[in-house]
Design an enzyme around this catalytic site. Structure first.
Site, PDB file in Angstrom:
ATOM      1  CD  GLU A  21      -2.534   1.507   2.554  1.00  0.00           C
ATOM      2  OE1 GLU A  21      -3.582   0.872   2.718  1.00  0.00           O
ATOM      3  OE2 GLU A  21      -2.071   2.316   3.388  1.00  0.00           O
ATOM      4  NE  ARG A 112     -17.776   4.365   7.548  1.00  0.00           N
ATOM      5  CZ  ARG A 112     -17.811   4.323   8.875  1.00  0.00           C
ATOM      6  NH1 ARG A 112     -18.890   3.913   9.485  1.00  0.00           N
ATOM      7  NH2 ARG A 112     -16.760   4.679   9.597  1.00  0.00           N
ATOM      8  CE1 TYR A 148     -11.164  -1.611   9.514  1.00  0.00           C
ATOM      9  CE2 TYR A 148     -13.014  -2.653   8.402  1.00  0.00           C
ATOM     10  CZ  TYR A 148     -12.118  -1.622   8.510  1.00  0.00           C
ATOM     11  OH  TYR A 148     -12.160  -0.589   7.595  1.00  0.00           O
ATOM     12  CE  LYS A 168     -16.469  -4.515   3.477  1.00  0.00           C
ATOM     13  NZ  LYS A 168     -15.739  -3.478   4.228  1.00  0.00           N
TER      14      LYS A 168
END
Ligand code: FAD
Length: 290
Positions: A21, A112, A148, A168
Protein backbone atom coordinates in the site's frame (compact mmCIF):
# COMPACT_ATOMS: atom_id res chain seq x y z
CA UNK A 1 -5.33 -7.73 -14.98
CA UNK A 2 -7.95 -8.15 -12.32
CA UNK A 3 -6.82 -8.97 -8.79
CA UNK A 4 -8.97 -12.12 -8.80
CA UNK A 5 -6.94 -13.45 -11.74
CA UNK A 6 -3.70 -12.60 -9.91
CA UNK A 7 -4.87 -14.73 -6.97
CA UNK A 8 -5.76 -17.60 -9.31
CA UNK A 9 -2.36 -17.45 -11.03
CA UNK A 10 -0.48 -17.21 -7.74
CA UNK A 11 -2.38 -20.16 -6.28
CA UNK A 12 -0.84 -22.39 -8.94
CA UNK A 13 2.65 -21.55 -7.62
CA UNK A 14 1.73 -22.52 -4.03
CA UNK A 15 2.92 -19.10 -2.83
CA UNK A 16 0.93 -16.25 -1.27
CA UNK A 17 0.17 -13.01 -3.05
CA UNK A 18 2.40 -10.10 -2.03
CA UNK A 19 1.07 -6.55 -2.29
CA UNK A 20 1.96 -3.07 -1.05
CA UNK A 21 0.00 0.00 0.00
CA UNK A 22 1.21 3.50 -0.78
CA UNK A 23 -0.38 6.92 -0.25
CA UNK A 24 -0.24 10.05 -2.43
CA UNK A 25 2.10 12.43 -0.58
CA UNK A 26 0.48 15.70 0.45
CA UNK A 27 3.53 17.90 0.10
CA UNK A 28 4.71 19.02 -3.32
CA UNK A 29 8.30 18.02 -2.50
CA UNK A 30 7.38 14.48 -1.48
CA UNK A 31 5.26 14.11 -4.60
CA UNK A 32 8.38 14.85 -6.66
CA UNK A 33 10.21 12.02 -4.87
CA UNK A 34 7.46 9.50 -5.41
CA UNK A 35 9.05 8.23 -8.62
CA UNK A 36 12.18 7.11 -6.79
CA UNK A 37 9.99 5.44 -4.15
CA UNK A 38 7.86 3.67 -6.76
CA UNK A 39 10.92 2.51 -8.66
CA UNK A 40 12.36 0.82 -5.58
CA UNK A 41 9.02 -0.67 -4.52
CA UNK A 42 8.28 -2.02 -8.00
CA UNK A 43 11.78 -3.57 -8.13
CA UNK A 44 10.56 -5.85 -5.34
CA UNK A 45 7.99 -7.33 -7.77
CA UNK A 46 4.79 -7.02 -5.76
CA UNK A 47 1.73 -8.66 -7.35
CA UNK A 48 -0.08 -5.34 -7.07
CA UNK A 49 0.09 -1.96 -5.33
CA UNK A 50 -2.88 -0.23 -3.74
CA UNK A 51 -3.09 3.56 -3.57
CA UNK A 52 -5.03 5.21 -0.75
CA UNK A 53 -7.67 7.88 -1.24
CA UNK A 54 -8.15 10.88 1.04
CA UNK A 55 -11.56 11.57 2.55
CA UNK A 56 -12.79 14.92 1.37
CA UNK A 57 -10.36 16.20 -1.27
CA UNK A 58 -11.28 16.90 -4.86
CA UNK A 59 -12.74 13.77 -6.41
CA UNK A 60 -11.70 14.74 -9.91
CA UNK A 61 -8.16 16.14 -9.47
CA UNK A 62 -7.08 13.50 -7.02
CA UNK A 63 -3.53 12.17 -6.99
CA UNK A 64 -4.71 8.61 -6.36
CA UNK A 65 -5.69 7.99 -9.96
CA UNK A 66 -2.55 9.75 -11.23
CA UNK A 67 -0.32 7.49 -9.12
CA UNK A 68 -2.24 4.38 -10.13
CA UNK A 69 -1.76 5.31 -13.81
CA UNK A 70 1.97 5.70 -13.22
CA UNK A 71 2.23 2.33 -11.41
CA UNK A 72 0.47 0.62 -14.28
CA UNK A 73 1.98 2.36 -17.28
CA UNK A 74 5.52 3.20 -16.18
CA UNK A 75 6.27 0.28 -13.87
CA UNK A 76 4.00 -2.43 -15.29
CA UNK A 77 2.56 -3.32 -11.88
CA UNK A 78 -1.19 -3.72 -11.40
CA UNK A 79 -2.71 -0.93 -9.24
CA UNK A 80 -5.77 -0.95 -6.97
CA UNK A 81 -7.40 2.42 -6.44
CA UNK A 82 -8.98 3.01 -3.02
CA UNK A 83 -12.28 4.86 -3.15
CA UNK A 84 -14.17 6.25 -0.15
CA UNK A 85 -17.80 7.35 -0.26
CA UNK A 86 -19.01 9.31 2.79
CA UNK A 87 -17.95 12.63 1.30
CA UNK A 88 -18.70 11.91 -2.35
CA UNK A 89 -21.97 11.78 -4.25
CA UNK A 90 -22.93 9.32 -6.97
CA UNK A 91 -21.98 11.79 -9.67
CA UNK A 92 -18.45 12.24 -8.34
CA UNK A 93 -17.99 8.50 -7.93
CA UNK A 94 -19.17 8.01 -11.52
CA UNK A 95 -16.62 10.57 -12.70
CA UNK A 96 -13.82 8.65 -11.00
CA UNK A 97 -15.07 5.34 -12.41
CA UNK A 98 -15.03 6.94 -15.84
CA UNK A 99 -11.40 8.09 -15.29
CA UNK A 100 -10.45 4.56 -14.22
CA UNK A 101 -12.13 2.95 -17.20
CA UNK A 102 -10.44 5.40 -19.60
CA UNK A 103 -7.05 4.51 -18.12
CA UNK A 104 -7.57 0.76 -18.08
CA UNK A 105 -7.57 0.57 -14.26
CA UNK A 106 -9.68 -2.44 -13.34
CA UNK A 107 -9.27 -2.80 -9.56
CA UNK A 108 -10.97 -0.78 -6.81
CA UNK A 109 -10.81 -1.07 -3.02
CA UNK A 110 -14.29 0.16 -2.08
CA UNK A 111 -14.44 1.83 1.33
CA UNK A 112 -16.87 3.76 3.43
CA UNK A 113 -14.06 5.96 4.78
CA UNK A 114 -14.13 7.95 8.00
CA UNK A 115 -15.92 11.24 8.65
CA UNK A 116 -13.78 14.29 7.94
CA UNK A 117 -15.33 16.97 10.18
CA UNK A 118 -14.07 19.73 7.86
CA UNK A 119 -15.92 18.45 4.81
CA UNK A 120 -19.70 18.12 4.34
CA UNK A 121 -21.13 14.60 4.00
CA UNK A 122 -22.95 13.71 0.79
CA UNK A 123 -25.36 11.05 2.14
CA UNK A 124 -25.55 9.09 -1.14
CA UNK A 125 -23.78 6.16 0.54
CA UNK A 126 -23.85 5.09 4.19
CA UNK A 127 -21.72 1.94 4.12
CA UNK A 128 -19.15 0.35 1.85
CA UNK A 129 -21.62 -2.33 0.66
CA UNK A 130 -23.73 0.45 -0.93
CA UNK A 131 -20.66 1.75 -2.80
CA UNK A 132 -19.87 -1.80 -3.91
CA UNK A 133 -23.41 -2.21 -5.32
CA UNK A 134 -23.09 1.11 -7.12
CA UNK A 135 -19.71 0.24 -8.69
CA UNK A 136 -20.96 -3.20 -9.66
CA UNK A 137 -23.83 -1.64 -11.58
CA UNK A 138 -21.45 0.74 -13.39
CA UNK A 139 -19.07 -1.62 -15.10
CA UNK A 140 -16.76 -4.55 -15.06
CA UNK A 141 -14.44 -3.71 -12.15
CA UNK A 142 -12.80 -6.04 -9.68
CA UNK A 143 -13.83 -4.88 -6.20
CA UNK A 144 -11.83 -5.40 -3.00
CA UNK A 145 -12.96 -4.48 0.51
CA UNK A 146 -11.50 -3.83 3.96
CA UNK A 147 -11.87 -6.15 6.95
CA UNK A 148 -10.99 -5.99 10.63
CA UNK A 149 -9.47 -9.02 12.43
CA UNK A 150 -10.01 -7.31 15.79
CA UNK A 151 -13.46 -5.89 14.82
CA UNK A 152 -14.14 -2.45 13.38
CA UNK A 153 -14.11 0.15 16.17
CA UNK A 154 -17.70 1.27 15.51
CA UNK A 155 -19.18 -2.24 15.37
CA UNK A 156 -21.17 -3.26 18.47
CA UNK A 157 -19.59 -6.73 18.46
CA UNK A 158 -17.58 -9.16 16.31
CA UNK A 159 -20.61 -11.15 15.12
CA UNK A 160 -22.39 -8.03 13.81
CA UNK A 161 -19.19 -6.90 12.11
CA UNK A 162 -18.79 -10.28 10.37
CA UNK A 163 -22.45 -10.21 9.27
CA UNK A 164 -21.86 -6.76 7.79
CA UNK A 165 -18.72 -8.05 6.09
CA UNK A 166 -20.74 -10.89 4.54
CA UNK A 167 -23.19 -8.28 3.23
CA UNK A 168 -20.27 -6.46 1.60
CA UNK A 169 -18.97 -9.65 0.00
CA UNK A 170 -22.45 -10.61 -1.21
CA UNK A 171 -22.71 -7.16 -2.82
CA UNK A 172 -19.69 -7.96 -5.01
CA UNK A 173 -16.40 -7.84 -3.08
CA UNK A 174 -14.11 -10.62 -4.23
CA UNK A 175 -10.98 -9.96 -2.14
CA UNK A 176 -10.46 -8.59 1.36
CA UNK A 177 -7.50 -6.68 2.81
CA UNK A 178 -7.19 -6.69 6.57
CA UNK A 179 -6.55 -3.86 8.94
CA UNK A 180 -3.06 -4.03 10.47
CA UNK A 181 -2.62 -6.35 13.42
CA UNK A 182 0.30 -7.53 15.56
CA UNK A 183 -1.21 -10.72 16.98
CA UNK A 184 -1.45 -13.45 14.36
CA UNK A 185 -3.79 -15.49 16.55
CA UNK A 186 -6.37 -12.70 16.23
CA UNK A 187 -6.09 -12.99 12.44
CA UNK A 188 -6.48 -16.78 12.48
CA UNK A 189 -9.57 -16.59 14.71
CA UNK A 190 -11.05 -13.93 12.43
CA UNK A 191 -10.27 -15.93 9.27
CA UNK A 192 -12.02 -18.97 10.70
CA UNK A 193 -15.11 -16.88 11.52
CA UNK A 194 -15.23 -15.57 7.94
CA UNK A 195 -15.28 -19.16 6.62
CA UNK A 196 -18.00 -20.17 9.08
CA UNK A 197 -20.03 -17.16 7.91
CA UNK A 198 -19.72 -18.35 4.30
CA UNK A 199 -17.24 -15.67 3.24
CA UNK A 200 -14.98 -17.52 0.85
CA UNK A 201 -12.95 -14.80 -0.89
CA UNK A 202 -9.17 -14.47 -0.30
CA UNK A 203 -8.19 -12.44 2.76
CA UNK A 204 -4.84 -10.66 2.70
CA UNK A 205 -3.11 -10.02 6.01
CA UNK A 206 -2.22 -6.35 6.51
CA UNK A 207 1.24 -5.95 8.02
CA UNK A 208 2.54 -2.65 9.32
CA UNK A 209 6.30 -2.75 9.99
CA UNK A 210 6.95 -0.67 13.10
CA UNK A 211 9.78 1.83 12.86
CA UNK A 212 9.24 4.05 15.89
CA UNK A 213 7.24 4.23 19.07
CA UNK A 214 5.06 7.27 18.31
CA UNK A 215 3.99 5.67 15.01
CA UNK A 216 2.80 2.53 16.76
CA UNK A 217 0.99 4.45 19.49
CA UNK A 218 -0.85 6.49 16.86
CA UNK A 219 -1.78 3.36 14.92
CA UNK A 220 -3.03 1.50 17.96
CA UNK A 221 -5.19 4.51 18.87
CA UNK A 222 -6.64 4.87 15.40
CA UNK A 223 -7.47 1.23 14.73
CA UNK A 224 -7.54 -0.47 18.12
CA UNK A 225 -4.97 -3.17 17.29
CA UNK A 226 -3.79 -5.17 20.30
CA UNK A 227 -0.09 -5.04 21.16
CA UNK A 228 1.06 -8.50 22.33
CA UNK A 229 3.05 -8.44 25.61
CA UNK A 230 6.22 -9.69 23.94
CA UNK A 231 6.12 -6.83 21.42
CA UNK A 232 5.34 -4.29 24.14
CA UNK A 233 8.43 -5.47 26.01
CA UNK A 234 10.58 -4.97 22.89
CA UNK A 235 9.18 -1.48 22.34
CA UNK A 236 9.83 -0.60 25.96
CA UNK A 237 13.37 -2.00 25.97
CA UNK A 238 14.48 -0.07 22.87
CA UNK A 239 12.46 3.07 23.52
CA UNK A 240 15.60 5.23 23.65
CA UNK A 241 17.51 3.54 20.85
CA UNK A 242 16.08 4.36 17.44
CA UNK A 243 18.32 2.01 15.46
CA UNK A 244 17.69 -0.93 17.77
CA UNK A 245 13.94 -0.27 17.71
CA UNK A 246 14.04 -0.21 13.91
CA UNK A 247 15.83 -3.60 13.82
CA UNK A 248 13.41 -5.05 16.35
CA UNK A 249 10.38 -3.72 14.42
CA UNK A 250 11.64 -5.29 11.19
CA UNK A 251 12.34 -8.62 12.90
CA UNK A 252 8.84 -8.62 14.44
CA UNK A 253 7.15 -7.98 11.07
CA UNK A 254 9.25 -10.65 9.34
CA UNK A 255 8.39 -13.16 12.07
CA UNK A 256 4.71 -12.35 11.73
CA UNK A 257 4.87 -12.92 7.96
CA UNK A 258 6.82 -16.19 8.25
CA UNK A 259 4.19 -17.52 10.65
CA UNK A 260 1.33 -16.36 8.39
CA UNK A 261 2.87 -18.01 5.34
CA UNK A 262 3.46 -21.23 7.30
CA UNK A 263 -0.27 -21.12 8.06
CA UNK A 264 -1.15 -20.78 4.35
CA UNK A 265 -2.33 -17.18 4.37
CA UNK A 266 -3.86 -16.06 1.04
CA UNK A 267 -1.69 -12.96 0.80
CA UNK A 268 0.54 -10.45 2.59
CA UNK A 269 -0.27 -6.75 2.20
CA UNK A 270 2.52 -4.49 3.46
CA UNK A 271 1.58 -0.99 4.60
CA UNK A 272 4.78 0.54 3.21
CA UNK A 273 4.14 4.10 4.45
CA UNK A 274 5.98 5.04 1.22
CA UNK A 275 9.19 3.80 2.81
CA UNK A 276 11.20 1.65 0.37
CA UNK A 277 14.00 1.02 2.88
CA UNK A 278 11.58 -0.69 5.27
CA UNK A 279 9.86 -2.62 2.50
CA UNK A 280 13.18 -3.81 1.04
CA UNK A 281 14.30 -5.01 4.44
CA UNK A 282 11.07 -6.99 4.96
CA UNK A 283 11.15 -8.48 1.46
CA UNK A 284 14.79 -9.46 1.91
CA UNK A 285 13.82 -11.36 5.05
CA UNK A 286 11.16 -13.41 3.23
CA UNK A 287 12.58 -13.56 -0.30
CA UNK A 288 12.54 -17.36 -0.53
CA UNK A 289 9.02 -17.64 0.88
CA UNK A 290 7.17 -15.51 -1.66
P1 FAD B 1 -17.83 -0.52 6.17
O1 FAD B 1 -17.57 -1.85 5.57
O2 FAD B 1 -18.98 0.27 5.65
O3 FAD B 1 -18.00 -0.74 7.76
C1 FAD B 1 -18.00 0.38 8.64
C2 FAD B 1 -18.79 0.04 9.90
O4 FAD B 1 -20.19 -0.07 9.60
C3 FAD B 1 -18.42 -1.29 10.54
O5 FAD B 1 -18.55 -1.13 11.93
C4 FAD B 1 -19.47 -2.28 10.01
O6 FAD B 1 -19.71 -3.34 10.91
C5 FAD B 1 -20.69 -1.37 9.86
N1 FAD B 1 -21.52 -1.72 8.69
C6 FAD B 1 -21.07 -2.07 7.45
N2 FAD B 1 -22.12 -2.25 6.62
C7 FAD B 1 -23.23 -2.02 7.33
C8 FAD B 1 -24.62 -2.03 7.00
N3 FAD B 1 -25.04 -2.33 5.78
N4 FAD B 1 -25.52 -1.73 7.99
C9 FAD B 1 -25.10 -1.42 9.25
N5 FAD B 1 -23.78 -1.40 9.61
C10 FAD B 1 -22.87 -1.68 8.65
N6 FAD B 1 -9.68 5.27 4.74
C11 FAD B 1 -9.53 6.30 3.86
O7 FAD B 1 -10.05 7.39 4.10
N7 FAD B 1 -8.81 6.15 2.71
C12 FAD B 1 -8.24 4.97 2.36
O8 FAD B 1 -7.61 4.86 1.30
C13 FAD B 1 -8.37 3.86 3.25
N8 FAD B 1 -7.82 2.66 2.97
C14 FAD B 1 -8.03 1.59 3.82
C15 FAD B 1 -7.50 0.33 3.47
C16 FAD B 1 -7.68 -0.76 4.34
C17 FAD B 1 -7.12 -2.12 3.94
C18 FAD B 1 -8.38 -0.59 5.56
C19 FAD B 1 -8.55 -1.77 6.50
C20 FAD B 1 -8.90 0.64 5.91
C21 FAD B 1 -8.74 1.74 5.04
N9 FAD B 1 -9.28 3.01 5.35
C22 FAD B 1 -9.11 4.06 4.47
C23 FAD B 1 -9.99 3.21 6.61
C24 FAD B 1 -11.53 2.95 6.44
O9 FAD B 1 -12.07 3.93 5.62
C25 FAD B 1 -12.14 2.98 7.84
O10 FAD B 1 -11.70 1.88 8.58
C26 FAD B 1 -13.67 3.12 7.89
O11 FAD B 1 -14.01 3.41 9.25
C27 FAD B 1 -14.44 1.89 7.49
O12 FAD B 1 -14.44 1.66 6.15
P2 FAD B 1 -15.06 0.29 5.57
O13 FAD B 1 -15.07 0.39 4.10
O14 FAD B 1 -14.42 -0.88 6.18
O15 FAD B 1 -16.57 0.43 6.13
Amino acid sequence: MKVTEIFEEKKKTGKPVLSFEIFPPKKEEALKNIDATLERLCDLHPDFISVTFGAGGSAVDNQTVELAKKIKNRYGVEPIVHLTCLHYGKEEISTILHQLRENGIENILALRGDVNPNVPMKHDFRYANELVEYIKAQGDFHISGACYPETHLEAPDAVTDIRNLKRKVDAGVSHLVSQLFFDNEAFYRFYEKTRIAGIDVPVEAGIMPVTNRSQIERMVNICGATLPRKFERVLHKYDENKEALFDAGMAYAINQIVDLIANDVDGIHIYTMNNPKVTERICDGIRNLI
